[in-house]
Write a protein that holds these residues in place. Structure first.
Motif, PDB file in Angstrom:
ATOM      1  N   ASN A  58     -13.428 -14.469   3.071  1.00  0.00           N
ATOM      2  CA  ASN A  58     -12.251 -13.972   3.456  1.00  0.00           C
ATOM      3  C   ASN A  58     -12.136 -14.237   5.219  1.00  0.00           C
ATOM      4  O   ASN A  58     -11.286 -14.236   6.127  1.00  0.00           O
ATOM      5  N   LEU A 106     -12.589 -17.347   7.043  1.00  0.00           N
ATOM      6  CA  LEU A 106     -11.518 -18.475   6.359  1.00  0.00           C
ATOM      7  C   LEU A 106     -10.266 -17.898   7.523  1.00  0.00           C
ATOM      8  O   LEU A 106      -9.482 -18.402   7.676  1.00  0.00           O
ATOM      9  N   LYS A 107     -10.528 -16.752   7.734  1.00  0.00           N
ATOM     10  CA  LYS A 107      -9.024 -15.859   8.594  1.00  0.00           C
ATOM     11  C   LYS A 107      -9.217 -16.285   9.502  1.00  0.00           C
ATOM     12  O   LYS A 107      -8.287 -16.492  10.418  1.00  0.00           O
ATOM     13  N   SER A 117      -7.750 -20.064   9.928  1.00  0.00           N
ATOM     14  CA  SER A 117      -6.830 -19.942   9.588  1.00  0.00           C
ATOM     15  C   SER A 117      -5.820 -19.980  11.745  1.00  0.00           C
ATOM     16  O   SER A 117      -4.634 -19.752  11.527  1.00  0.00           O
ATOM     17  N   ASN A 163      -3.907 -24.707   8.889  1.00  0.00           N
ATOM     18  CA  ASN A 163      -3.738 -24.126   7.787  1.00  0.00           C
ATOM     19  C   ASN A 163      -4.484 -23.927   6.718  1.00  0.00           C
ATOM     20  O   ASN A 163      -5.309 -25.501   6.770  1.00  0.00           O
ATOM     21  N   TYR A 213      -7.585 -22.348   0.145  1.00  0.00           N
ATOM     22  CA  TYR A 213      -8.684 -22.294  -0.505  1.00  0.00           C
ATOM     23  C   TYR A 213      -9.004 -21.896  -2.411  1.00  0.00           C
ATOM     24  O   TYR A 213      -7.936 -21.389  -2.381  1.00  0.00           O
ATOM     25  N   LYS A 258      -5.628 -19.243  -2.704  1.00  0.00           N
ATOM     26  CA  LYS A 258      -4.931 -18.125  -1.641  1.00  0.00           C
ATOM     27  C   LYS A 258      -5.036 -19.164  -0.844  1.00  0.00           C
ATOM     28  O   LYS A 258      -5.790 -20.435   0.196  1.00  0.00           O
ATOM     29  N   ASN A 259      -3.133 -19.722   0.154  1.00  0.00           N
ATOM     30  CA  ASN A 259      -3.880 -20.136   1.251  1.00  0.00           C
ATOM     31  C   ASN A 259      -3.221 -18.570   3.168  1.00  0.00           C
ATOM     32  O   ASN A 259      -3.240 -18.115   2.701  1.00  0.00           O
ATOM     33  N   TYR A 260      -4.174 -19.615   3.601  1.00  0.00           N
ATOM     34  CA  TYR A 260      -4.178 -18.838   4.972  1.00  0.00           C
ATOM     35  C   TYR A 260      -3.366 -19.207   5.634  1.00  0.00           C
ATOM     36  O   TYR A 260      -3.611 -20.533   6.265  1.00  0.00           O
TER      37      TYR A 260
END
Length: 221
Positions: free
Chosen positions: A198, A201-202, A205, A209, A212, A219-221
């Protein structure tokens, strides 16, 4: 023919880097992909499949002869990504990091005819598509282009398979796009060092965009 160059930095972790096919990001003149990995705390074994066989003619025993039996990390781009994932079935691989992979280039399975100029030369198909085990952590990072998404969708959803789709840059060059934005080696090192996904990916992001998938989790980030 399988070309190998081993950079032994006397470190505990070894990364096996499989090259793709394109000039600048490929096996022409044995251009070593992800060369900057040698600047970090890893030994790096560079492998080039000069026959462009998508693992079918790769000399696996030659690769293994450079290793000591301990698990390795594999990495690759495009054909190199395919080889990085497939190697996990022949040798212990803790993590496979695969950029813009194909699930298959076999004419009867592949969702595209893009690679026919190369695959028409493959006479003995020992490996028609990717095969996965339950112990390797696979990370597939691709663009959200139509073709790359088709390839990713053919890969099964299971707990040890992580799919990261990035809406940025042109199709099938996500590694180059990440490098341009200063994110490539940060992402690679975070995955190798088991940074919480997480957080990884954050971080991505902030400038792009992200979609995942891990098993049934999305989940979209």
């Amino acid at each position: 023919m399988t070309n190998i160059d081993f950079v032994n930095n006397k470190k505990n972790k070894t990364v096996v880097s499989f090259t793709g096919i394109m000039t600048g990001f490929g096996v022409n003149d044995f251009k070593k992909e992800f060369i900057n990995l040698t600047k970090y705390d890893y030994n790096v074994l560079f492998v080039a499949d000069k026959s462009l066989s998508w693992y079918n003619n790769l000399d696996v025993s030659k690769i293994i002869s450079y290793l000591n039996g301990e698990p390795v990390i594999t990495i690759g781009n495009s054909m190199g990504a395919y080889n990085a994932a497939q190697f996990s079935n022949d040798y212990p691989v803790s993590t496979a990091i695969c950029f813009s992979t194909q699930y298959s280039v076999h004419p009867k399975i592949s969702p595209s005819n893009k690679w026919l100029a190369y695959t028409n030369q493959i006479k003995n198909w020992k490996y028609k598509h990717l095969v996965f085990n339950d112990s390797t952590d696979y990370y597939f990072i691709s663009n959200t282009s139509r073709l790359d998404r088709k390839e990713i969708n053919l890969i099964p959803d299971q707990p040890n398979i992580h799919k990261i789709l990035i809406k940025k840059g042109r199709k099938h060059i996500i590694a180059s796009t990440l490098k341009k934005h200063g994110k490539l080696y940060r992402l690679i090192n975070n995955i190798i060092n088991k940074t919480d996904i997480n957080l990884v990916l954050k971080d991505l992001s902030k400038t792009m965009n992200i979609e995942y998938t891990n098993g049934k989790y999305r989940k979209n980030y």
